[in-house]
Design a protein around this motif. Structure first.
Motif, mmCIF file in Angstrom:
data_model
loop_
_atom_site.group_PDB
_atom_site.id
_atom_site.type_symbol
_atom_site.label_atom_id
_atom_site.label_comp_id
_atom_site.label_asym_id
_atom_site.label_seq_id
_atom_site.Cartn_x
_atom_site.Cartn_y
_atom_site.Cartn_z
ATOM 1 N N ILE A 1 0.806 -1.213 0.000
ATOM 2 C CA ILE A 1 0.000 0.000 0.000
ATOM 3 C C ILE A 1 0.842 1.267 0.000
ATOM 4 N N THR A 2 2.042 1.242 0.629
ATOM 5 C CA THR A 2 2.887 2.444 0.662
ATOM 6 C C THR A 2 3.382 2.792 -0.730
ATOM 7 N N THR A 3 3.745 1.758 -1.504
ATOM 8 C CA THR A 3 4.157 1.999 -2.886
ATOM 9 C C THR A 3 2.998 2.604 -3.685
ATOM 10 N N LEU A 4 1.771 2.071 -3.488
ATOM 11 C CA LEU A 4 0.600 2.637 -4.178
ATOM 12 C C LEU A 4 0.373 4.082 -3.759
ATOM 13 N N ALA A 5 0.592 4.364 -2.482
ATOM 14 C CA ALA A 5 0.416 5.737 -1.994
ATOM 15 C C ALA A 5 1.411 6.674 -2.664
ATOM 16 N N LEU A 6 2.639 6.207 -2.840
ATOM 17 C CA LEU A 6 3.643 7.034 -3.490
ATOM 18 C C LEU A 6 3.281 7.274 -4.949
ATOM 19 N N ILE A 7 2.783 6.219 -5.624
ATOM 20 C CA ILE A 7 2.370 6.368 -7.027
ATOM 21 C C ILE A 7 1.256 7.409 -7.127
ATOM 22 N N VAL A 8 0.292 7.360 -6.208
ATOM 23 C CA VAL A 8 -0.785 8.354 -6.198
ATOM 24 C C VAL A 8 -0.216 9.739 -5.966
ATOM 25 N N ARG A 9 0.750 9.832 -5.024
ATOM 26 C CA ARG A 9 1.369 11.133 -4.720
ATOM 27 C C ARG A 9 2.107 11.693 -5.926
ATOM 28 N N SER B 1 14.534 14.034 3.959
ATOM 29 C CA SER B 1 13.743 15.192 3.536
ATOM 30 C C SER B 1 13.175 15.039 2.145
ATOM 31 N N ASN B 2 13.693 14.096 1.370
ATOM 32 C CA ASN B 2 13.170 13.885 0.020
ATOM 33 C C ASN B 2 11.849 13.133 0.017
ATOM 34 N N LEU B 3 11.503 12.504 1.150
ATOM 35 C CA LEU B 3 10.250 11.726 1.223
ATOM 36 C C LEU B 3 9.057 12.683 1.262
ATOM 37 N N PRO B 4 8.053 12.515 0.343
ATOM 38 C CA PRO B 4 6.883 13.420 0.361
ATOM 39 C C PRO B 4 6.188 13.428 1.722
ATOM 40 N N ARG B 5 5.883 14.621 2.206
ATOM 41 C CA ARG B 5 5.321 14.728 3.551
ATOM 42 C C ARG B 5 3.863 14.301 3.624
ATOM 43 N N SER B 6 3.193 14.222 2.496
ATOM 44 C CA SER B 6 1.785 13.763 2.503
ATOM 45 C C SER B 6 1.657 12.267 2.315
ATOM 46 N N LEU B 7 2.779 11.581 2.229
ATOM 47 C CA LEU B 7 2.736 10.148 1.929
ATOM 48 C C LEU B 7 1.997 9.366 3.015
ATOM 49 N N PHE B 8 2.244 9.723 4.259
ATOM 50 C CA PHE B 8 1.619 8.935 5.338
ATOM 51 C C PHE B 8 0.096 9.113 5.364
ATOM 52 N N LEU B 9 -0.433 10.272 4.947
ATOM 53 C CA LEU B 9 -1.893 10.480 4.909
ATOM 54 C C LEU B 9 -2.527 9.641 3.802
ATOM 55 N N ILE B 10 -1.888 9.649 2.611
ATOM 56 C CA ILE B 10 -2.422 8.839 1.511
ATOM 57 C C ILE B 10 -2.350 7.366 1.878
ATOM 58 N N ASP B 11 -1.247 6.990 2.514
ATOM 59 C CA ASP B 11 -1.082 5.602 2.958
ATOM 60 C C ASP B 11 -2.187 5.209 3.950
ATOM 61 N N ALA B 12 -2.525 6.104 4.866
ATOM 62 C CA ALA B 12 -3.555 5.812 5.872
ATOM 63 C C ALA B 12 -4.917 5.606 5.222
ATOM 64 N N LEU B 13 -5.276 6.484 4.281
ATOM 65 C CA LEU B 13 -6.581 6.357 3.624
ATOM 66 C C LEU B 13 -6.678 5.057 2.830
ATOM 67 N N LEU B 14 -5.631 4.744 2.084
ATOM 68 C CA LEU B 14 -5.651 3.497 1.308
ATOM 69 C C LEU B 14 -5.669 2.278 2.221
ATOM 70 N N SER B 15 -4.966 2.338 3.341
ATOM 71 C CA SER B 15 -4.942 1.214 4.287
ATOM 72 C C SER B 15 -6.323 0.992 4.893
ATOM 73 N N LEU B 16 -7.003 2.079 5.262
ATOM 74 C CA LEU B 16 -8.351 1.949 5.838
ATOM 75 C C LEU B 16 -9.300 1.292 4.851
ATOM 76 N N VAL B 17 -9.258 1.746 3.588
ATOM 77 C CA VAL B 17 -10.138 1.172 2.567
ATOM 78 C C VAL B 17 -9.817 -0.298 2.339
ATOM 79 N N ALA B 18 -8.530 -0.629 2.276
ATOM 80 C CA ALA B 18 -8.138 -2.008 1.967
ATOM 81 C C ALA B 18 -8.469 -2.959 3.102
ATOM 82 N N VAL B 19 -8.118 -2.581 4.342
ATOM 83 C CA VAL B 19 -8.325 -3.471 5.484
ATOM 84 C C VAL B 19 -9.815 -3.710 5.738
#
Length: 950
Positions: A27-35, A116-134
């Motif tokens: 899901i984290t990889t998917l979140a990054l792709i969305v980002r 610092s190169n990691l997108p700061r919104s990644l964890f929010l997108i990851d959380a939403l996708l995780s909630l939907v998937a689980v």
């Protein structure tokens, strides 16, 4: 079976853990792709950061899911609460991730230059996708399993004989729960076809794949068009009138109806919302009222850890008190009763209920005592050993006709049994004492009601004297009790009839047993001590309607299969029960179903103890006549039927002579041949002792006391005079349009005295004018209170003017002053002037009536129809009579409608010609009411509509 389910649950949760882990690794990889807006070419730039974030996020999310117990659940029955827990776990994980990443970003310059190169919104997108998937995976699996079970169930019920097509009335939680059970289980053989619901927002919607096809008015059409075999009412909180309407529709289509238990049954734990608990519609369902809201927390605080004593524990009310009290975790419950079989049964039932309670819940200890509450020594032994904190006193003799034949038994049990209990409760410092009383104690016409009223006095006296929290609770009949008419009717119907009813117009208040006990427990919390609480029992029910409903519910037709036979009123029986005793001030409590009389303990007879001593002696000698006479001296409104067993009038007179004074003996000797039961049914509006013998009722000569001017002056100064009120009813609309007031003297020693017993003394003393002004002032005060509390509901109260008052020169000035004093509408006050007063002095009456009319008060011509030369009146006095707004026909005309039919027609024509409304006084039967309505009489007043209420 339970163990296998748990094992299966663990296996499934292991799989869920594995699936969640895989989801989080992806899901984290998917979140990054969305980002990155789908730019896959940029992924290699984040490969090491992505690996770190994936492992970091996955570990945190798995930890929070474990912490919320997500992997210890049986997901086949997942609901909204489970989704909330998943969302909460993901949210907590997101907060932890945000805090950790923020910390890392702050350190990125020195220690983690690449983070610092990691997108700061990644964890929010990851959380939403995780909630939907689980959550999506879990609920998707649940729906898949239910779909497979439903498909298997449909395959199993494919045979025509097992397909019962059902219509579900009620698409709420209860209805949908039933449908879900039917869909996943084939053992019931029920196939839900459609929903019926009155909520317009649900119309034409699908719930669980089932259409909502209309409201209750469409039931008949749906039954025919969809070939419905059975109707299920899935509305545990529906009112009885709605249940009745649905049953009538289904009966017209010859389709059987079954229902879920009422909400009261569900909450009491007897039954739940399950297909197995569906049952036939019962009479309790047709009389069902809105569910009672009980403050369970306060009741629990009162009962928890306490020792509870219940008398009459084997009876209908006592046993239900035990059941409900048991749920509030008392330390001990003591079951006290006279009948060993009933005590044994409730003890066995409670033992079984206690065994089914959870191990983590404190369970009460049960004790049983077989004891007659008349035995003081036995009760003292029980109190000494048990030391109760709370006493619920439900033991009593309650069968009206039997007690009418056995007054000594009613006296010793209801009065002296209660006296034993309340004295011991006081001696052993009982915290709360609640006595179960009855509405039959209000203006009783029977021994049972009178003895229960005296028992109330005993409890209130102790409460007042020792400042104890001792309370009395009054309510009416309970459905399902052993003394109720319902079991009797059922036995008669099962035997093929007939169903016997004492009178076609008899009505009673009814409550279900659980409903009554819920309010009793609530009262124990509200009571401060020394008060009477009256339970709101809703609308009264005609017994004949109750019988017809039972016959129809049993599958029979009235008059065709089962007959109804009227047997006549039994000794001591009233047509209806009253709710209020004159002088008691009822107030609403914080609970809408309970009213309380705070001044109940202030209205006890001064000679109560002396009378109790005489009653004990009379009971010891089985002297029923003396018992009745003594009860009459302390119980207001009690009119004995005197229909008990006695060997002879002479023997009774001799026994009474030994114990009573000449005054009482004279009254009894003069009444030995009187049918008191008939007298008890006569309206209280006209003084019972002046009733003529035209109806087959003999005169009732009574010793007529004379009151001195000093007595009357004291009564006026201390305001010992009170008012009764009786409604005046529109015969067509059945609505109350006003009230007539009736003056009574609440004598401190002789009880309630009718005005005709002291009116002559008032006239001779010259106090009748002073009392008249006070009466007008008091009535206007009552109107003022009403208008302030109910500004949109105008009231009209009428009062009688004496001859002296009507012709008094200050009449107009006094009335004007009082009306302006209380700022009431003059039209709210109606003045009644006897027709004879007008007839004897028409010239002066015309002048006075014109002035009163100009003031704006209503005028009513009273007692019209006595010695009436109607032809001469209609020719000579139309101008005088046209001043009145209403004309009141005397009750002697109404009571003999057959012979006076022509007179009534003439009076109506005369009144119509002068544009005056007619009030028929003394309407006592529905036949009279119907006859009056057919003769275009507009208003009615009398015993049929209500006895006067204080």
């Amino acid at each position: 079976m339970k163990k296998n389910i748990l094992d299966a649950s663990k296996v499934r949760n292991r799989y869920y853990f594995i699936v969640d882990t895989l989801i989080f690794l992806i899901i984290t990889t998917l979140a990054l792709i969305v980002r990155l807006d789908g730019n896959l070419g940029s992924i290699p730039n984040y490969q090491w950061l992505l690996c770190f974030a994936t492992l970091f996020f996955a570990s945190i999310k798995l930890s929070t899911l474990i912490g919320f117990g997500i992997y210890s659940r049986f997901w086949q029955y997942a609901g909204a609460r489970d989704f909330i827990d998943i969302a909460s776990a993901i949210f907590l994980a997101t907060v932890i991730e945000a805090v950790a990443l923020n910390f890392l970003y702050n350190l990125s310059g020195s220690y983690f230059p690449v983070i610092s190169n990691l997108p700061r919104s990644l964890f929010l997108i990851d959380a939403l996708l995780s909630l939907v998937a689980v959550s999506g995976f879990r609920y998707g699996m649940r729906e898949l399993l239910q779909h497979r079970k439903l498909r298997n169930a449909r395959c199993k019920v494919a045979m025509p004989q097992s397909n019962t097509r059902v219509l579900i009335v009620g698409a709420g939680n209860a209805g949908t729960s039933l449908v879900r059970q039917m869909q996943v289980s084939s053992e019931h053989g029920l196939l839900p076809i459609a929903f019926i619901d009155d909520n317009p927002s649900k119309l034409h919607q699908k719930i669980l794949g089932i259409n909502v096809v209309g409201n209750r008015f469409k039931i008949g059409h749906v039954i025919q068009s969809m070939r419905i075999d059975k109707v299920i009412i899935a509305m545990p909180s529906a009112a009885g009138e709605n249940i009745r309407a649905i049953v009538e529709i289904c009966n017209q289509r010859n389709v059987p109806v079954i229902t879920l238990p009422s909400l009261t049954e569900i909450l009491s734990g007897d039954r739940g919302i399950k297909v197995n608990n569906l049952r036939n519609v019962e009479i309790e369902d047709l009389l069902r009222r809105q569910p009672i809201e009980t403050d369970l927390q306060k009741v629990s605080e009162l009962v928890r850890g306490k020792k509870i004593l219940v008398t009459g524990a084997g009876g209908s009310i006592g046993s239900e008190i035990c059941r409900q009290v048991c749920n509030f975790q008392p330390s001990e419950i003591m079951l006290l009763g006279k009948g060993e079989n009933s005590i044994f049964l409730i003890h066995q039932e409670l033992e079984k209920a206690i065994q089914s309670m959870g191990l983590d819940i404190p369970v009460p200890k049960l004790h049983t005592y077989i004891c007659d509450i008349r035995s003081y020594s036995r009760l003292k032994y029980i109190f000494e050993n048990f030391r109760p904190n709370i006493v619920f006193h439900a033991a009593a003799h309650k069968h009206v006709p039997l007690m009418e034949l056995n007054p000594p038994e009613a006296i010793t049990t209801n009065i002296f049994g209660t006296k034993n209990l309340v004295e011991l409760a006081n001696a052993y410092n009982v915290e709360n004492f609640v006595m179960i009383s009855t509405d039959k104690s209000v203006n009783p016409t029977n021994i049972m009601g009178a003895t229960k009223r005296v028992a109330e006095m005993v409890v209130l006296q102790i409460a007042k004297k020792y400042h104890k929290s001792f309370t009395v609770v009054r309510f009416g009949n309970v459905l399902g009790s052993r003394g109720s008419v319902v079991p009797t009717f059922k036995r008669q119907i099962a035997a093929g009839g007939p169903v016997t009813i004492t009178h076609p117009d008899i009505i009673r208040y009814f409550m279900t047993i659980p409903e009554a006990v819920q309010l009793v427990l609530q009262t124990s919390v509200l009571g401060r001590g020394g008060e009477v609480c009256m339970l709101d029992m809703g609308e009264p029910v005609k017994i004949v309607d109750l019988a017809k409903d039972l016959i129809h519910l049993s599958g029979y037709e009235v008059g065709k299969d089962i007959d109804i036979v009227y047997t006549g009123l039994r000794p001591g029986e009233k047509l209806f029960e009253e709710l209020f005793i004159p002088g008691e001030k009822y107030e609403r409590t914080e609970h809408e179903k309970i009213r309380v009389v705070w001044n109940a303990s202030d209205r006890l007879p001064q000679h109560l103890d002396a009378t109790l001593a005489k009653l004990a002696e009379a009971a010891e000698y089985n002297d029923s006549w003396t018992i009745c006479t003594l009860l009459k001296t302390i119980v207001l409104g009690y009119v004995p039927s005197l229909s008990f067993n006695s060997e002879s009038d002479e023997t009774v007179s001799e026994l009474v002579a030994d114990k009573l004074g000449d005054r009482e003996l004279t009254a009894i000797n003069q009444n030995l041949k009187i049918d008191m039961n008939k007298l008890a049914q006569v309206s209280r509006l006209e003084h019972i002792y002046n009733q003529s013998s035209n109806d087959g009722i003999d005169y009732y000569p009574v010793y007529q006391p004379r009151f001195s001017a000093r007595d009357l002056q004291t009564a006026l100064e201390e305001q010992q005079f009170i008012f009764y009120y009786q409604p005046i009813v529109d015969l067509k609309t059945k609505k109350t349009i006003g009230f007539e007031s009736f003056l009574r003297w609440q004598h401190p020693e002789q009880g309630l005295i009718a005005s005709c017993d002291f009116i002559e003394d008032l006239e001779e003393s010259g106090l009748i004018i002073a009392l008249g002004w006070w009466t007008i002032d008091e009535i206007c005060h009552h109107i003022n209170i009403w208008e302030q509390q109910f500004p949109n509901k105008p009231i009209e109260i009428s009062l009688n003017l004496s001859v002296q008052q009507f012709f008094h020169p200050d009449l107009l000035a006094q009335i004007t002053t009082i009306i302006y004093k209380y700022a009431i509408s003059p039209a709210s006050l109606a003045l009644e002037i006897p027709e004879s007063t007008i007839r004897n002095n028409p010239q002066m009456a015309t002048t006075i009536l014109s002035k009163l009319k100009a003031l704006g008060v209503k005028l009513q011509l009273d007692k019209f129809g006595i010695d009436l030369d109607f032809v001469n009146y209609s020719q000579a006095m139309p101008l005088l009579y046209s001043q009145f707004d209403r004309l009141k026909i005397h009750q002697t005309v109404i009571q003999d409608l057959t012979n006076n039919n022509h007179l009534l027609i003439s009076i109506n024509k005369f009144a119509q010609a002068l544009n005056i409304d007619v009030i028929a006084v003394g309407v006592e039967t529905s036949a009279q009411r119907d006859r009056l309505e057919s003769l275009n009489c507009k208003y009615g007043q009398g015993y049929l509509f209500a006895k006067p209420s204080y």
